[in-house]
Design a protein around this motif. Structure first.
Motif, PDB file in Angstrom:
ATOM      1  N   TYR A 105       0.528  -1.556   0.501  1.00 28.32           N
ATOM      2  CA  TYR A 105      -0.105   0.065  -0.352  1.00 28.32           C
ATOM      3  C   TYR A 105       0.480   1.081  -0.276  1.00 28.32           C
ATOM      4  O   TYR A 105       0.461   2.372  -0.777  1.00 28.32           O
ATOM      5  CB  TYR A 105      -0.911  -0.117   1.349  1.00 28.32           C
ATOM      6  N   ASP A 106       2.018   0.939   0.338  1.00 27.71           N
ATOM      7  CA  ASP A 106       3.084   2.302   0.866  1.00 27.71           C
ATOM      8  C   ASP A 106       4.580   2.626  -0.688  1.00 27.71           C
ATOM      9  O   ASP A 106       4.882   3.214   0.062  1.00 27.71           O
ATOM     10  CB  ASP A 106       3.625   2.513   2.030  1.00 27.71           C
ATOM     11  N   ASN A 107       3.958   0.897  -1.181  1.00 33.43           N
ATOM     12  CA  ASN A 107       5.470   1.559  -2.499  1.00 33.43           C
ATOM     13  C   ASN A 107       6.908   1.211  -1.634  1.00 33.43           C
ATOM     14  O   ASN A 107       7.048   1.662  -2.586  1.00 33.43           O
ATOM     15  CB  ASN A 107       4.477   2.515  -3.526  1.00 33.43           C
ATOM     16  N   ASP A 108       6.763   0.378  -0.919  1.00 32.11           N
ATOM     17  CA  ASP A 108       8.340   0.115  -0.297  1.00 32.11           C
ATOM     18  C   ASP A 108       8.737  -0.806  -0.512  1.00 32.11           C
ATOM     19  O   ASP A 108      10.083  -0.849  -0.361  1.00 32.11           O
ATOM     20  CB  ASP A 108       8.118   0.461   1.490  1.00 32.11           C
ATOM     21  N   GLY A 109       8.040  -1.648  -1.513  1.00 36.11           N
ATOM     22  CA  GLY A 109       8.133  -2.921  -2.283  1.00 36.11           C
ATOM     23  C   GLY A 109       8.720  -3.871  -1.309  1.00 36.11           C
ATOM     24  O   GLY A 109       9.246  -4.806  -1.390  1.00 36.11           O
ATOM     25  N   LYS A 110       7.972  -3.976   0.063  1.00 29.90           N
ATOM     26  CA  LYS A 110       7.420  -4.758   0.384  1.00 29.90           C
ATOM     27  C   LYS A 110       5.917  -5.415   1.316  1.00 29.90           C
ATOM     28  O   LYS A 110       4.929  -3.971   0.863  1.00 29.90           O
ATOM     29  CB  LYS A 110       8.234  -4.795   2.064  1.00 29.90           C
ATOM     30  N   LEU A 111       5.819  -6.401   0.909  1.00 28.19           N
ATOM     31  CA  LEU A 111       3.982  -7.224   0.942  1.00 28.19           C
ATOM     32  C   LEU A 111       3.202  -6.831   2.392  1.00 28.19           C
ATOM     33  O   LEU A 111       3.463  -7.498   3.913  1.00 28.19           O
ATOM     34  CB  LEU A 111       4.340  -8.311   0.163  1.00 28.19           C
TER      35      LEU A 111
END
Length: 737
Positions: free
Chosen positions: A468-474
């Motif tokens: 949801y925050d586009n940091d590369g982690k699910l």
């Protein structure tokens, strides 16, 4: 509503559906013997005492009511209420109203019931409110029907039933002024019949003070396109099943006599009913369905799940439907080894759990091994993990893998939460949830307690992994389903600025900190009592941030609450954008699928609507997105990896007027109620260029492509250096043929 009233409703108004099995016999083709099998299951349910579908108790109750002594007022009232509940559940609304009125008239003269008259008025209000829906929203259906706040064509032209319902709920409030459910329903009925002024000012529903923001408006086009199937709760799929490059629509219904429906996109923005020609007329029932290329031949097969909520009577097998590449399906469930044992379920997830290049299957069954409140004991239905043998067959390895769950499963999703290169599994239950970490070699460990992701622990439902925050982690979203209409009403009042005490469970949003999680539900504005059944994520304004859509409701007729769109505010929180988007449908929401059906750069919504009672059907909706979006659509194809590239991770690097930006997506079965297209529709927002796309394939390799078009459709094939532009012309949604 009092505790007595709620108990009666819960015991007398359970859920599900009987429908139009005779429809099948009008169809020109039957490709296998599935129909008699499913028709027998439907007949068994109908002729039983099952609290959902059964009609067996009704004749005896009618005979008992005729024979009861004239002076046995309490006995007569008890039978009247039982008959009311059965008639309303089955959709016999006039008969239900007659029973409610008779019970109310008798109760008025019974001294011992004077303190319970509010309950009788409540039941009368429910009967007339459902009559109002039938005579207006169903019989005179228009696109604006049941979209909250009601206005324009959504207002009732036959006002009398809604007005009578409003008056009944006002009688409840005169005796129970703090009955929030009755207050909400009185205002819904008043709005429907344009009588808001009849609600006393202290009881009027406040308008929610929300900033509409820049979200697009959605308009229901299902009737225009001839795809507005009238049925009960079920699944929704958007997929290109006939291989012509355009997205088709599939739906199922929990009505055990209702066939699947397939609508094929003609390539000009219109659809044609392809159900019979595709060999699907014989596939009856199914609360959920999904598209998947299980055999790796490049086309979309279908998987249908059955028996949910039916306990031991739900031992109706699922269906694996193999696509011949041209949109014709063959039931291969038995041959594939997936038919037996049949267990009640609505939840499944596909993924290459063992990394061998083909898709395995987790089926989350509704086991009652752990004693559940309000449910009979027994029902030991362990979940199943089917390893794909690579030859069209599957083997259940759940016991060896450690994934039997042994809980009442309501949702499942797949994602590599710890970024170790293999797929993990989250299971949403009635009871505590599980996060099965993949340890390799098809062995899993439940790490949910250690990572504190067991909540919500009463009744969870849909769940998914997304970034949801586009940091590369699910990250992980888990919907909650433990609430009453009173709890939801209290939450809506609080959101509108009226401090109101209330209960109910809220969903959970778990932020991935790198293999461990932090509960950010409250911080992200998701501490809401919403009661969703179906749900999915989307990007409604194509800004690159993933939004949330909740399809709300519960079987009870009193649970008429708007479906909800929660807009992602740049990864910093979620804002209620329902009213601005025109998506606050009051009818019960189930399967939710988003995709760009007309190739105009924004995502449309195919929404399977309808309740779980036989008398609570409604029309499915196709909400066209009227915005002006900007999508990059990637169609991935694995060669060493599974062909559908389930488990792949995508990184898209953009150039924007404000500097560089990076988006992240995961491919595969990451959402549990609604099957959106396998195409990755990535919102580009204000991007002026796509500088780089990086794909980490499930088999372990990483590839990058530069200078892709800033929008449009592109195929990326594992191991091929060149990207392949695809011709996907804009085809405005047209009229029915």
């Amino acid at each position: 509503m009092s505790r007595l009233a709620r108990r009666l409703l819960l015991s007398l108004l359970p859920a599900c559906a009987i429908g139009i099995g005779a429809w099948y016999w009008l169809q020109p083709e039957r490709s296998d013997d599935s129909y008699p099998e499913f028709a027998r299951a439907a007949a068994n349910l109908r002729n039983s005492d099952d609290q959902f579908f059964g009609r067996a108790a009704l004749p005896g109750l009618l005979d008992e009511r005729k024979a009861i002594a004239a002076d046995n007022h309490l006995g007569a009232i008890d039978l009247d209420l039982k008959l009311f509940a059965h008639h309303l559940r089955l959709g016999e609304v006039d008969a239900a109203i007659a029973e409610a009125d008779r019970a109310l008239q008798t109760a008025r003269g019974e001294p011992s019931l004077q303190n319970h008259l509010a309950d009788f008025y409540y039941w009368r209000g429910l009967g007339y409110l459902r009559l109002a829906e039938q005579t207006n929203c169903v019989a005179k259906h228009r696109p604006a029907c049941c979209i909250w706040p009601l206005q324009g064509d959504g207002l009732h032209t036959d006002r009398e039933p809604a007005q009578t319902a409003m008056e009944a709920f006002l009688e409840v409030l005169a005796r129970q002024p703090k009955n929030l459910g009755a207050r909400w329903l009185a205002n819904v009925a008043a709005k429907a019949c344009s009588q808001e002024g009849a609600i006393p000012p202290p009881l009027r529903w406040p308008h929610r003070r929300t900033d509409p923001g820049p979200v697009p408006r959605f308009v229901d086009r299902a009737a225009d396109l001839g795809i507005d199937v009238f049925d009960l709760s079920g699944g929704a799929v958007i997929a290109d099943v006939d291989g012509n490059g355009f997205l088709d629509l599939v739906s199922t219904s929990s009505d055990p006599e209702m066939p699947m429906h397939l609508f094929l996109h003609r390539g000009d923005g219109s659809f044609v009913d392809g159900t019979a020609a595709a060999g699907l007329s014989h596939q009856l029932g199914g609360l959920n369905c999904m598209a998947v290329d299980y055999d790796g031949d490049g086309d979309q097969d279908l998987f249908v799940l059955r028996g949910a909520w039916l306990k031991d009577l739900g031992r109706i097998r699922n269906s694996l439907l193999q696509n011949d590449g041209h949109g014709h399906f063959r039931d291969v469930t038995t041959a594939a080894g997936l038919a037996l044992p049949a267990c009640p379920t609505q939840a499944a997830a596909w993924g290459d759990f063992d990394g061998d290049g083909d898709l395995d299957l987790f089926v989350g069954n509704e086991s009652r091994r752990e004693q559940l409140s309000g449910m009979p004991p027994g029902g030991d239905y362990p979940s199943q993990l089917f390893r794909n043998n690579g030859n069209g067959t599957f083997t259940d390895v759940a016991a060896e893998a450690g994934t039997t769950n042994d809980r009442y499963c309501k949702g499942a999703c797949v994602g590599d939460f710890d970024d170790d290169g293999d797929l993990d599994l989250y299971v949403s239950n009635v009871g505590k949830n599980r996060l099965y970490r993949n340890d390799g070699d098809l062995h899993f460990t439940d790490v949910a307690p250690a990572l504190r992701v067991t909540e919500p622990s009463e009744r969870s439902f849909a769940c998914w992994f997304f970034d949801y925050d586009n940091d590369g982690k699910l990250d992980l979203f888990v919907a909650a389903y433990q609430a009453s209409i009173d709890d939801v009403a209290a939450d809506m009042l609080r959101e509108a600025g009226e401090p109101t005490p209330g209960g109910g469970t809220t969903p959970r949003l778990y932020h991935n900190l790198g293999g461990r999680f932090e509960d950010v539900t409250a911080r992200m504005g998701l501490q809401r009592v919403t009661l969703p059944m179906g749900a999915n994520y989307c990007d409604v304004d194509a800004d690159g941030w993933l939004d949330i859509y909740l399809a709300t409701g519960e079987p009870g007729y009193q649970v008429l609450i708007p479906n909800m769109l929660l807009h992602n505010e740049g990864g910093k929180g979620f804002r209620d954008a329902t009213e601005a988007a025109g998506l606050g449908h009051l009818q019960k929401g189930h399967g939710v699928a988003f995709a760009d059906l007309d190739h105009d750069g924004d995502q449309d919504l195919f929404h399977q609507l309808g309740g779980f009672y036989p008398g609570d059907g409604f029309y499915n909706a196709l909400f066209e997105n009227t915005g002006t979006g900007h999508l990059l659509v990637l169609e991935l194809e694995g060669t060493r990896s599974n062909r559908a590239a389930y488990g792949a991770r995508i990184q898209v690097e953009l150039e924007t007027p404000h500097g560089p930006r990076v988006l992240h997506r995961a491919v595969g079965c990451v959402s549990s109620f609604g099957s959106s297209t396998i195409r990755q529709e990535i919102g580009l927002g204000d991007a002026v260029a796509v500088s780089r796309v990086v794909v980490r394939w499930p088999a372990g390799s990483t590839q990058e492509w530069r200078s892709l078009p800033c929008g449009g459709h592109v195929a990326l094939i594992e191991g091929q250096a060149e990207a392949h532009p695809l011709a996907r012309p804009h085809v405005g949604l047209g009229q029915r043929h």
